[in-house]
Design a protein around this motif. Sequence first.
Motif, mmCIF file in Angstrom:
data_model
loop_
_atom_site.group_PDB
_atom_site.id
_atom_site.type_symbol
_atom_site.label_atom_id
_atom_site.label_comp_id
_atom_site.label_asym_id
_atom_site.label_seq_id
_atom_site.Cartn_x
_atom_site.Cartn_y
_atom_site.Cartn_z
ATOM 1 N N ALA A 166 0.827 -1.208 0.000
ATOM 2 C CA ALA A 166 0.000 0.000 0.000
ATOM 3 C C ALA A 166 0.859 1.255 0.000
ATOM 4 O O ALA A 166 0.570 2.228 -0.717
ATOM 5 N N ILE A 167 1.921 1.261 0.799
ATOM 6 C CA ILE A 167 2.823 2.408 0.837
ATOM 7 C C ILE A 167 3.407 2.672 -0.550
ATOM 8 O O ILE A 167 3.396 3.808 -1.056
ATOM 9 N N THR A 168 3.906 1.616 -1.168
ATOM 10 C CA THR A 168 4.532 1.752 -2.481
ATOM 11 C C THR A 168 3.526 2.216 -3.524
ATOM 12 O O THR A 168 3.845 3.059 -4.376
ATOM 13 N N ALA A 169 2.304 1.692 -3.468
ATOM 14 C CA ALA A 169 1.279 2.064 -4.451
ATOM 15 C C ALA A 169 0.888 3.530 -4.306
ATOM 16 O O ALA A 169 0.708 4.245 -5.297
ATOM 17 N N CYS A 170 0.731 4.002 -3.061
ATOM 18 C CA CYS A 170 0.390 5.417 -2.830
ATOM 19 C C CYS A 170 1.503 6.324 -3.341
ATOM 20 O O CYS A 170 1.250 7.346 -4.009
ATOM 21 N N GLN A 171 2.736 5.952 -3.036
ATOM 22 C CA GLN A 171 3.858 6.766 -3.467
ATOM 23 C C GLN A 171 3.997 6.782 -4.986
ATOM 24 O O GLN A 171 4.422 7.785 -5.566
ATOM 25 N N ALA A 172 3.611 5.680 -5.618
ATOM 26 C CA ALA A 172 3.725 5.600 -7.079
ATOM 27 C C ALA A 172 2.839 6.616 -7.790
ATOM 28 O O ALA A 172 3.118 7.004 -8.934
ATOM 29 N N ILE A 173 1.756 7.060 -7.129
ATOM 30 C CA ILE A 173 0.894 8.080 -7.736
ATOM 31 C C ILE A 173 1.156 9.463 -7.119
ATOM 32 O O ILE A 173 0.356 10.390 -7.258
ATOM 33 N N GLY A 174 2.282 9.575 -6.402
ATOM 34 C CA GLY A 174 2.709 10.869 -5.911
ATOM 35 C C GLY A 174 2.155 11.307 -4.577
ATOM 36 O O GLY A 174 2.260 12.483 -4.215
ATOM 37 N N VAL A 175 1.566 10.381 -3.809
ATOM 38 C CA VAL A 175 0.978 10.744 -2.521
ATOM 39 C C VAL A 175 1.882 10.232 -1.396
ATOM 40 O O VAL A 175 2.123 9.028 -1.297
ATOM 41 N N PRO A 176 2.384 11.131 -0.540
ATOM 42 C CA PRO A 176 3.240 10.692 0.564
ATOM 43 C C PRO A 176 2.442 9.961 1.638
ATOM 44 O O PRO A 176 1.233 10.179 1.793
ATOM 45 N N VAL A 177 3.139 9.115 2.402
ATOM 46 C CA VAL A 177 2.470 8.233 3.360
ATOM 47 C C VAL A 177 3.072 8.392 4.751
ATOM 48 O O VAL A 177 4.280 8.261 4.946
ATOM 49 N N LEU A 178 2.201 8.660 5.716
ATOM 50 C CA LEU A 178 2.550 8.608 7.132
ATOM 51 C C LEU A 178 1.933 7.345 7.704
ATOM 52 O O LEU A 178 0.772 7.049 7.427
ATOM 53 N N VAL A 179 2.690 6.598 8.498
ATOM 54 C CA VAL A 179 2.172 5.353 9.062
ATOM 55 C C VAL A 179 2.242 5.394 10.580
ATOM 56 O O VAL A 179 3.022 6.146 11.170
ATOM 57 N N GLY A 180 1.407 4.576 11.205
ATOM 58 C CA GLY A 180 1.407 4.463 12.650
ATOM 59 C C GLY A 180 0.724 3.192 13.088
ATOM 60 O O GLY A 180 0.058 2.526 12.291
ATOM 61 N N GLY A 181 0.912 2.857 14.350
ATOM 62 C CA GLY A 181 0.329 1.630 14.884
ATOM 63 C C GLY A 181 1.413 0.692 15.362
ATOM 64 O O GLY A 181 2.568 0.753 14.922
ATOM 65 N N ALA A 182 1.045 -0.214 16.254
ATOM 66 C CA ALA A 182 2.008 -1.123 16.871
ATOM 67 C C ALA A 182 2.718 -2.011 15.871
ATOM 68 O O ALA A 182 3.840 -2.472 16.122
ATOM 69 N N ALA A 183 2.103 -2.266 14.708
ATOM 70 C CA ALA A 183 2.713 -3.142 13.719
ATOM 71 C C ALA A 183 4.076 -2.645 13.265
ATOM 72 O O ALA A 183 4.952 -3.452 12.893
ATOM 73 N N PHE A 184 4.282 -1.328 13.292
ATOM 74 C CA PHE A 184 5.509 -0.761 12.720
ATOM 75 C C PHE A 184 6.683 -0.786 13.684
ATOM 76 O O PHE A 184 7.759 -0.272 13.368
ATOM 77 N N GLY A 185 6.502 -1.416 14.845
ATOM 78 C CA GLY A 185 7.609 -1.717 15.716
ATOM 79 C C GLY A 185 8.086 -0.571 16.578
ATOM 80 O O GLY A 185 7.645 0.572 16.427
ATOM 81 N N PRO A 186 9.002 -0.881 17.503
ATOM 82 C CA PRO A 186 9.555 0.153 18.390
ATOM 83 C C PRO A 186 10.216 1.267 17.586
ATOM 84 O O PRO A 186 11.009 1.011 16.670
ATOM 85 N N ALA A 187 9.869 2.508 17.918
ATOM 86 C CA ALA A 187 10.425 3.689 17.249
ATOM 87 C C ALA A 187 10.172 3.666 15.737
ATOM 88 O O ALA A 187 10.882 4.314 14.975
ATOM 89 N N GLY A 188 9.176 2.909 15.301
ATOM 90 C CA GLY A 188 8.831 2.899 13.880
ATOM 91 C C GLY A 188 9.878 2.251 13.002
ATOM 92 O O GLY A 188 10.022 2.600 11.826
ATOM 93 N N ARG A 189 10.590 1.258 13.527
ATOM 94 C CA ARG A 189 11.702 0.656 12.779
ATOM 95 C C ARG A 189 11.259 0.074 11.445
ATOM 96 O O ARG A 189 12.004 0.155 10.455
#
Length: 364
Positions: A174-197
Amino acid sequence: MSTSTPPRPYRPEHAEQAAELLWNAVSTADEYAATELVQRLLDEGTAPESVLLDVIAVVQGRVGEEWAANRISVAQEHAATAINDRAVAAVSAHPSARTTATRGRITVACVDGEWHGLPARLLAETLKLRGWRVDYLGAQVPTPHLIAHLHSTRADAVALSSSIATRLPTAHAAITACQAIGVPVLVGGAAFGPAGRYATLLGADAWAPDARTAADHLAERALPRPQPGHQQFDDLPHLADQEYTMVARNSASLVRSVFTALEDAFPAMRSYSDLQRERTGEDLAHIVEFLATALYLGDEELFAWFITWTAQILVARGVPAHSLPPALDLLARELKDFPRAVRILQAATNTLTTAPFTAAGNNA
């Protein structure tokens, strides 16, 4: 804001007291008490953002903790979450929460397969309070539909939420697809690990640990426009070995093989009831799914963390933690030709055998 009453300054003791009152309401499935409480807080001048993030979000975190400790059932957890969602709606409908959009447009959504929609909704409501025009798409949004929405709305950014690490391969797409059409992506949630690693690993344009930080980040500076031509493989070249693909594609057969052999490796399983056997199958499926995710990310620490957490959950439910190493050993035998998978499984087994667990489900 449409009210002339200035918001009450945030005071931790007020938030703690309110959170305790809300917990009492949601833990007893009292929807009316929950919504009346948040409405009263707003009527008395408490800032809507504080009600959302210092009261409702805190209580929702406690709901998850109580479930993990086996102090509430899955049904009670679902009921509490639904009531918290109603409390968010009560905040959104209150006159003090009505704002005029003065900033850009942001789409907020959960990645495909992610059913925990409340964190994303809390962010959406917080951004509305900050003056953004927000399109909240809810839980489990298939990537093609997300992209179609972005094409039609010309959003300035996308905020993607995911609570469970096994959704990260889908999040990456999803991140890659959004970026492919020029839309930047901010992510959040426990899935992204400690400090957003994992946010960094998967090429997200920004990460935030919570809704308030995300709103602050978006207010301070616009997200950079993505570079064209970025591909998923650019972030994770180790996927060339195909281990992730093979484990993910053959997950069902792996679960069946390990389940069949587990009775001999763990004799106590022979006396399991039908329900216990069903739960064992579900646990094995989760183990294989997290193994595949660890292979995708190239991170054996993720799998070791999951196995430790699983042991704690099992012990809290009266199942001994030593039931896990035989399953991991059988899975390693099935995957003997996959060196990364075997290494990940062995590391997790070592973690289990060197860390005893208490009956409360915590490391001793």
